[in-house]
Design an enzyme around this catalytic site. Sequence first.
Site, PDB file in Angstrom:
ATOM      1  N   CYS A 313       0.894  -1.123   0.207  1.00 59.00           N
ATOM      2  CA  CYS A 313       0.161  -0.021   0.358  1.00 59.00           C
ATOM      3  C   CYS A 313       0.870   1.070   0.282  1.00 59.00           C
ATOM      4  CB  CYS A 313      -1.339  -0.042   0.958  1.00 59.00           C
ATOM      5  SG  CYS A 313      -0.637  -0.033   2.913  1.00 59.00           S
ATOM      6  N   HIS A 371      -2.721   1.525   6.306  1.00 56.97           N
ATOM      7  CA  HIS A 371      -3.242   1.180   5.369  1.00 56.97           C
ATOM      8  C   HIS A 371      -2.612   2.594   4.709  1.00 56.97           C
ATOM      9  CE1 HIS A 371      -4.851   0.330   1.548  1.00 56.97           C
ATOM     10  NE2 HIS A 371      -5.163   1.208   1.144  1.00 56.97           N
ATOM     11  N   ASP A 396      -7.371   5.777  -3.690  1.00 56.16           N
ATOM     12  CA  ASP A 396      -6.606   4.961  -3.161  1.00 56.16           C
ATOM     13  C   ASP A 396      -5.994   4.281  -4.606  1.00 56.16           C
ATOM     14  OD1 ASP A 396      -5.266   2.816  -1.964  1.00 56.16           O
ATOM     15  OD2 ASP A 396      -7.240   2.521  -0.218  1.00 56.16           O
TER      16      ASP A 396
END
Length: 634
Positions: A313, A371, A396
Site C-alpha cells: 500500500c 493502510h 487509493d
Amino acid sequence: MDQRCYLTEDGFEASLKPSRLQEGFSLYQSWQTCCRTNRESSMANEIQRVDLHCNTNNAAHNTDEITTRQLIVRRGQPFSITLEMAFAFRTSDILQLTVETGRFSSQSQGTKCTFTNRAPTCVAGSKAIWSCKVDDRSVLQRGIVILSVTPPADAPVGRYSLSAALKSGTAVKESLVVLFNPWYQDDSVYLPDEKERQEYVMNEHGLIYMGTAYNFNSITWEFGQFEEEMVDICLKLLDVNPKHKRDPDGDVSARCNPIYIGRINCNDDMGVLAGCWGDNFQDGVSPTRWTGSVSILQRWYQNNCMAVKYGQCWVFAGVMCTVMRFFGIPCRVVTNFQSAHDTDNSLTIDEYFDEYGFKPKQTLDNIWNFHVWVEGWMKRPDLQNEACYDGWQVMDPTPQEKSEGVFCCGPAPVIAIHQGHTDLKYDIPFVFSEVNADVAKWMLNADGSKTKIHSLSDTALVGQKISTKAVGSLTRNDITHTYKYQEVVNLPIHIPYSVYCKHTGNFDSMKVSALTKDDKGDIYGAQIDFTLEDPPISVKVLGEACVNRPMTIEVEFQNPLNETLRSCCLTITGCGLFRSDHLESNCMELQPNATLKVQINTTPYKAGMKTLVADFDCSAFRNLKGSCTVYIKP
C-alpha cells in the site's frame, strides 16, 4: 520647376505641375505591385525563428525544476513566445496559432483550438478556448513579435503541438506540455495557501507513516516528481490506461478534469505496480526495499510498461503521489492505522476467536495494522451542493475492491466521509468503513455455536491516528478529526526485544490479544498490534556540497545485537544526487556490537534542497532506513 514624382513608403510626393500627376500614379501602382510580389514571395519563410523562452516561462510557471529544455506551462497562466519574421509586422497582420493534443483532436472536445492575435476563431460549441495578444515589448518594425499566450483553465493536461503562421502562410510547429495550476484561482485544483502549495506540489521528499497505532514510525520517501524523465513517464501512463484504448479522443478530452486523472488505476492493464502480500519476492523487489518512486517508474517505462514487482500500500501511494504532484494536483500521502477492509459494504467487520484468543477462522473482512492512500486537492462540481465537497479527496491506488469494473478507489471527498454521506461518488462507503466500521467479535464454541464478545472498543477500534507529513516540517500531522468524530483512549505496551529477536528477519510487527470473563459470564476482549522499533542508521554529508562538484556522504550503523549480521547490503538514493540507485556491497558481515562506517562519493547534478536515503538490509533487520537533507549550492 522640376517635373518629377518622388516615391515614398506611404505613397508619392509630386511636383505642382498637374500634367505629370498621371505618370506619378502609374509609377506608384507599379511600386505597390512590386511590394506585394516581394512580400508574397517570402511567405514560405515568413516566420524565421521561434523562441519559446523555456527558461523564463518555466520559472514563472513553477516547472523549471523539471527541465528548461522544453516548454512546460500551467493552465490559466500566460506565457511568452517570440516570433522573428522575415519582414516588418504590421498591426493589420493576423497571426494564426493552433494547439492540438491527442491523435484525434477536435474543437468540440477541447483538444484543438485555433486562435489569432485578434480573437479566437473557434466554432460554436468549442471547449477550452486559448487566447493570445501582441506584447508591448515587440519590435514590429524589425519583425520581432512577442506573443502572450494563455491556455484556458479547463484545458486538458498533456503534450500539445503549437503551430503559428500568418493567416495565408506556411506554419512553423513547436511543442509544449500543459499541467494543472494550483496557483490559479479558476483552476479546479487551486490551493490558496502558498506554504501548502510548496509542500503538496513542489516538495520532492516526504514521510510515510507505518507500524501500528500504538507504536508507529515513518520512512523517508523520494517522490522525485521533477526529474526530467517524469514528463515522458507520466504522459505515457495516461496514454496506456485502458480508458484511452477504448475511447482515445474522449479520454484525452477528459484530462481537463482532475477527478478523471485521479481515477487512473495503477494495477490493471499496463499498471505501474504488481502487488504481493506474501513473503516470497524472489522474482522481484521486496516492497520494503523501495525508497522512492523514480526507480519504480523508470523500470516500468523502460520495460515496455510492464508492472514492476512488487508493491504494497505505501509503495502504491508513494508512486501515485509522485504522478499527481507532477501533473500539478496537490497531493499528500495518508496513513490510516487499524484500517478495515469491508468486502460487502456492511460497515461491520466480523472477527472469530477460540477460547484461547486465537483466530481459527479466516474471513474476507479484516483489519490491517495500517493502510496507506493519498489525498488530492480539487473541486467537486459533479456532486450536489458543489463547493460543499471541494477540498481533499481520498484516492487509493492499492488494488482492494473494484470500482466501476476496475481496481480503483476515489476520489472520495473527506468531508463526505466525515459526515457519513455514503450515497455520493466515488466509493465513499468503502472508505467510510476503512475508518469507521464497527467490529463484531465472536467466540466459537466447541459445539459450533458462537458467543458475542463484548468490548468497549468495538466501535472505536477502526480508524486511528490518521497521519500525514506536516507542512514545512518533518513532523506528523494527525488528521483523524477530518475523517471522523473523536473516539478512544490508547495505552502503550512495551515488549523487550529479547522476546522476539529470532523473528525480526521476516516480521516487523506482532499481535497480542487477551480475553477475560466477568461474574455474569460476559466475555470481554482486547487486541493490540505492535511494531518493532528499528535501530538507527546515520546519514550525513561531509563538507560543502555544490552542483557538479564531488561530495562525500558518510553512512554509519552500529550493530545492536550480540550476533553477527550477515548478507549486509547498503543502498543509497537521492534525486539530483544519484542518477540511479548506488549499491555498496563491500560490507558482507558486521560483527556483534561493531560499527559500520562507509563513505560514498557522488557528484550532484541539481542544485537546491535534496534528500539522501540509505537502505540497510541484513539477516536480522530488513531494509532499515536513514536519511538526511542537504542543500546543494548552485
